[in-house]
Design a protein around this motif. Structure first.
Motif, PDB file in Angstrom:
ATOM      1  N   GLU A 182       0.910  -1.221  -0.081  1.00 49.05           N
ATOM      2  CA  GLU A 182       0.051  -0.075   0.050  1.00 49.05           C
ATOM      3  C   GLU A 182       0.696   1.366   0.047  1.00 49.05           C
ATOM      4  O   GLU A 182       1.956   1.361   0.621  1.00 49.05           O
ATOM      5  CB  GLU A 182      -0.772  -0.146   1.278  1.00 49.05           C
ATOM      6  CG  GLU A 182      -1.947  -1.252   1.221  1.00 49.05           C
ATOM      7  CD  GLU A 182      -2.601  -1.295   2.545  1.00 49.05           C
ATOM      8  OE1 GLU A 182      -3.827  -0.858   2.932  1.00 49.05           O
ATOM      9  OE2 GLU A 182      -1.872  -2.050   3.571  1.00 49.05           O
ATOM     10  N   MET A 183       0.278   2.410  -0.869  1.00 51.78           N
ATOM     11  CA  MET A 183       0.944   3.678  -0.837  1.00 51.78           C
ATOM     12  C   MET A 183       0.686   4.329   0.314  1.00 51.78           C
ATOM     13  O   MET A 183      -0.799   4.658   0.915  1.00 51.78           O
ATOM     14  CB  MET A 183       0.640   4.230  -2.008  1.00 51.78           C
ATOM     15  CG  MET A 183       1.783   4.944  -2.564  1.00 51.78           C
ATOM     16  SD  MET A 183       0.833   5.800  -4.098  1.00 51.78           S
ATOM     17  CE  MET A 183       1.262   4.340  -5.112  1.00 51.78           C
ATOM     18  N   ILE A 184       1.476   4.824   1.216  1.00 55.83           N
ATOM     19  CA  ILE A 184       1.303   5.552   2.428  1.00 55.83           C
ATOM     20  C   ILE A 184       1.489   7.222   2.273  1.00 55.83           C
ATOM     21  O   ILE A 184       1.158   7.737   3.217  1.00 55.83           O
ATOM     22  CB  ILE A 184       1.896   4.838   3.717  1.00 55.83           C
ATOM     23  CG1 ILE A 184       3.498   4.672   3.537  1.00 55.83           C
ATOM     24  CG2 ILE A 184       1.259   3.604   4.214  1.00 55.83           C
ATOM     25  CD1 ILE A 184       4.333   4.344   4.588  1.00 55.83           C
ATOM     26  N   ALA A 185       2.143   7.536   1.056  1.00 61.48           N
ATOM     27  CA  ALA A 185       2.437   8.931   0.758  1.00 61.48           C
ATOM     28  C   ALA A 185       2.715   9.046  -0.663  1.00 61.48           C
ATOM     29  O   ALA A 185       3.267   8.124  -1.323  1.00 61.48           O
ATOM     30  CB  ALA A 185       3.448   9.486   1.670  1.00 61.48           C
ATOM     31  N   LEU A 186       1.869  10.113  -1.226  1.00 59.03           N
ATOM     32  CA  LEU A 186       1.991  10.323  -2.695  1.00 59.03           C
ATOM     33  C   LEU A 186       2.076  11.768  -2.946  1.00 59.03           C
ATOM     34  O   LEU A 186       1.276  12.459  -2.435  1.00 59.03           O
ATOM     35  CB  LEU A 186       0.607   9.680  -3.234  1.00 59.03           C
ATOM     36  CG  LEU A 186       0.514   9.883  -4.613  1.00 59.03           C
ATOM     37  CD1 LEU A 186       1.394   9.298  -5.467  1.00 59.03           C
ATOM     38  CD2 LEU A 186      -1.091   9.531  -5.223  1.00 59.03           C
ATOM     39  N   ALA A 187       3.037  12.069  -3.854  1.00 61.98           N
ATOM     40  CA  ALA A 187       2.928  13.591  -4.089  1.00 61.98           C
ATOM     41  C   ALA A 187       1.883  13.933  -5.075  1.00 61.98           C
ATOM     42  O   ALA A 187       1.245  13.127  -5.883  1.00 61.98           O
ATOM     43  CB  ALA A 187       4.472  13.638  -5.120  1.00 61.98           C
ATOM     44  N   THR A 188       1.659  15.141  -5.002  1.00 57.05           N
ATOM     45  CA  THR A 188       0.452  15.819  -5.846  1.00 57.05           C
ATOM     46  C   THR A 188       0.764  16.746  -6.822  1.00 57.05           C
ATOM     47  O   THR A 188      -0.195  17.244  -7.381  1.00 57.05           O
ATOM     48  CB  THR A 188      -0.703  16.394  -4.796  1.00 57.05           C
ATOM     49  OG1 THR A 188      -0.258  17.507  -3.952  1.00 57.05           O
ATOM     50  CG2 THR A 188      -1.093  15.242  -3.822  1.00 57.05           C
ATOM     51  N   THR A 189       1.840  17.030  -6.877  1.00 59.55           N
ATOM     52  CA  THR A 189       2.483  18.165  -7.832  1.00 59.55           C
ATOM     53  C   THR A 189       3.594  17.467  -8.596  1.00 59.55           C
ATOM     54  O   THR A 189       4.103  16.354  -8.458  1.00 59.55           O
ATOM     55  CB  THR A 189       2.988  19.563  -7.070  1.00 59.55           C
ATOM     56  OG1 THR A 189       4.237  19.008  -6.716  1.00 59.55           O
ATOM     57  CG2 THR A 189       2.068  20.116  -5.855  1.00 59.55           C
ATOM     58  N   VAL A 190       3.977  18.210  -9.522  1.00 59.97           N
ATOM     59  CA  VAL A 190       5.243  17.998 -10.405  1.00 59.97           C
ATOM     60  C   VAL A 190       6.243  19.142 -10.196  1.00 59.97           C
ATOM     61  O   VAL A 190       6.904  19.573 -11.000  1.00 59.97           O
ATOM     62  CB  VAL A 190       4.895  17.652 -11.713  1.00 59.97           C
ATOM     63  CG1 VAL A 190       4.056  16.237 -12.157  1.00 59.97           C
ATOM     64  CG2 VAL A 190       4.081  18.990 -12.561  1.00 59.97           C
ATOM     65  N   LYS A 191       6.339  19.501  -9.135  1.00 59.74           N
ATOM     66  CA  LYS A 191       7.007  20.532  -8.286  1.00 59.74           C
ATOM     67  C   LYS A 191       7.863  20.237  -7.339  1.00 59.74           C
ATOM     68  O   LYS A 191       7.811  19.048  -6.826  1.00 59.74           O
ATOM     69  CB  LYS A 191       6.271  21.843  -7.994  1.00 59.74           C
ATOM     70  CG  LYS A 191       5.439  22.550  -8.969  1.00 59.74           C
ATOM     71  CD  LYS A 191       4.793  23.584  -8.207  1.00 59.74           C
ATOM     72  CE  LYS A 191       3.552  24.064  -9.367  1.00 59.74           C
ATOM     73  NZ  LYS A 191       2.618  25.054  -8.500  1.00 59.74           N
ATOM     74  N   ASP A 192       8.870  21.121  -6.691  1.00 64.62           N
ATOM     75  CA  ASP A 192       9.385  20.738  -5.406  1.00 64.62           C
ATOM     76  C   ASP A 192       8.462  20.334  -4.431  1.00 64.62           C
ATOM     77  O   ASP A 192       7.453  21.270  -4.010  1.00 64.62           O
ATOM     78  CB  ASP A 192      10.417  21.855  -4.973  1.00 64.62           C
ATOM     79  CG  ASP A 192      11.436  22.097  -5.981  1.00 64.62           C
ATOM     80  OD1 ASP A 192      11.630  21.355  -7.158  1.00 64.62           O
ATOM     81  OD2 ASP A 192      12.361  23.064  -5.564  1.00 64.62           O
ATOM     82  N   GLU A 193       8.525  19.252  -3.795  1.00 67.82           N
ATOM     83  CA  GLU A 193       7.544  18.683  -2.967  1.00 67.82           C
ATOM     84  C   GLU A 193       8.009  17.765  -2.170  1.00 67.82           C
ATOM     85  O   GLU A 193       8.627  16.870  -2.478  1.00 67.82           O
ATOM     86  CB  GLU A 193       6.233  18.088  -3.488  1.00 67.82           C
ATOM     87  CG  GLU A 193       4.942  17.745  -2.648  1.00 67.82           C
ATOM     88  CD  GLU A 193       4.056  17.172  -3.409  1.00 67.82           C
ATOM     89  OE1 GLU A 193       3.928  17.343  -4.872  1.00 67.82           O
ATOM     90  OE2 GLU A 193       2.970  16.686  -2.709  1.00 67.82           O
ATOM     91  N   LEU A 194       7.777  17.874  -0.843  1.00 66.92           N
ATOM     92  CA  LEU A 194       8.307  16.936   0.394  1.00 66.92           C
ATOM     93  C   LEU A 194       7.092  16.087   0.653  1.00 66.92           C
ATOM     94  O   LEU A 194       6.113  16.767   1.095  1.00 66.92           O
ATOM     95  CB  LEU A 194       8.932  17.663   1.569  1.00 66.92           C
ATOM     96  CG  LEU A 194       9.291  16.635   2.498  1.00 66.92           C
ATOM     97  CD1 LEU A 194      10.505  15.743   2.173  1.00 66.92           C
ATOM     98  CD2 LEU A 194       9.467  17.362   3.898  1.00 66.92           C
ATOM     99  N   ILE A 195       7.049  14.836   0.702  1.00 66.85           N
ATOM    100  CA  ILE A 195       6.193  13.987   1.135  1.00 66.85           C
ATOM    101  C   ILE A 195       6.669  12.951   2.385  1.00 66.85           C
ATOM    102  O   ILE A 195       7.986  12.676   2.046  1.00 66.85           O
ATOM    103  CB  ILE A 195       5.356  13.056   0.224  1.00 66.85           C
ATOM    104  CG1 ILE A 195       6.320  12.145  -0.518  1.00 66.85           C
ATOM    105  CG2 ILE A 195       4.701  13.529  -0.999  1.00 66.85           C
ATOM    106  CD1 ILE A 195       5.654  10.854  -1.311  1.00 66.85           C
TER     107      ILE A 195
END
Ligand code: CDT
Length: 310
Positions: free
Chosen positions: A255-268
């Motif tokens: 299971e995925m427990i974190a997923l990025a929502t942008t295509v930019k600099d982003e910390l998950i």
């Protein structure tokens, strides 16, 4: 003792061909600051995180690409601030970069630095995708086979920061052997960075499959090897070439427990309980109990497909 480690995938948006190392490093330091504020102890940066994804460009003379490579030991003068900031914050990290060795070998490399600032491991990409000569049928090139040699270090794992850590890079994530070799050494967290164009330029394929396959392979592999997978993209439009995002953290259940929502600099981020990995390794995927190696020899004895006679 708790084996929960807060992990971050520090996705980077595009890096322009003329963007400096200093700028890329500053962006990573910004993400490190966010990581510190969120209690993260281990951060995964992308593949070739210091430069644009230069294998999309053809150069007849490969040494003309040397400005994209790091020479000598890490940290280099430009990357030192990242190492210092991470050490100050007590955060370990995975960093991907192009490595030019003293004796002239070129590798697509990642290193693991622990929370005390010590480089504990190095990995060189084994599965190099793409091609080695200019291909006029493609909208852009994927010349990893031109600019890099296949990695010569195998798939090592290291005891670091309370767990058993392993690394791979981008295309490696599509190959079951990558994870299986590391899981035979007890790996609990597989870290990887990637640069994946949203178009498959080698065969016609709907674009949405790029993200599907990205997640499919990592979720299946996390489950089948009972380990966490922390996967970090360089994402967004880099010099006209769209790179998928979809950075994620997958737990051993798949299971995925974190997923990025942008295509930019982003910390998950996610709190990863390493004992979850242990559980699968002791039950369904208890290798010592259930593997049947007498039937697996062909996997290392043969590279390509040999079909039965007609
Ligand atoms: N960087 C990298 O390995 N990218 C590949 C693209 C494959 S298309 C030639 C990947 O597997 O995502």
């Amino acid at each position: 003792m708790s084996r929960i480690i807060n992990v971050g995938a520090a996705q980077l948006g595009p890096i322009a061909p003329d963007e400096s190392r200093v700028s890329a490093v500053n962006r990573m330091i910004d993400l490190l600051k966010q990581a510190k504020d969120r209690g993260v102890k281990l951060v995964v940066f992308p593949e070739l995180a210091l430069t644009t994804f230069f294998p999309r460009y053809y150069e007849q003379d490969i040494s003309k690409m040397d400005h994209h490579f790091e020479r000598g030991d890490m940290p280099t003068p430009e990357t030192r601030p990242l190492f210092e900031k991470a050490k100050e914050y007590g955060i370990g990290f995975y960093l991907g970069y192009a490595e030019l060795t003293e004796d002239g070998h070129r590798f697509n490399t990642s290193i693991l630095v622990d929370d005390t600032g010590k480089i504990v491991g190095k990995y060189r990409k084994v599965h190099l995708p793409g091609h080695s000569e200019y291909d006029g049928n493609r909208p852009w090139q994927h010349l990893e086979k031109r600019y890099f040699e296949p990695g010569d270090l195998g798939f090592p794992v290291w005891r670091a920061m309370g767990g058993i850590m392993g690394m791979c890079i981008c295309n490696d994530r599509r190959w079951p052997e990558t994870y299986r070799v590391m899981s035979l050494k007890g790996v609990e967290i597989v870290m990887l960075g990637y640069n994946t164009p949203d178009v498959n330029t080698s065969a016609p394929e709907p674009n949405h499959l790029r993200m599907f396959h990205n997640h499919l392979v990592m979720q299946a592999s996390a489950y089948q090897n009972s380990c966490f997978v922390v996967a970090t993209a360089k994402a967004g439009i880099e010099d006209g070439c769209m790179l998928i995002g979809g950075s994620c953290i997958v737990q051993p259940s798949g299971e995925m427990i974190a997923l990025a929502t942008t295509v930019k600099d982003e910390l998950i981020t996610a709190a990863c309980d390493l004992d979850l990995a242990k559980m699968g390794k002791e039950t369904v995927f208890n290798f010592a109990k259930h593997r049947r190696i007498e039937h697996y020899g062909i996997i290392t004895g043969q590279t390509g497909v040999v079909e039965p006679a007609e």
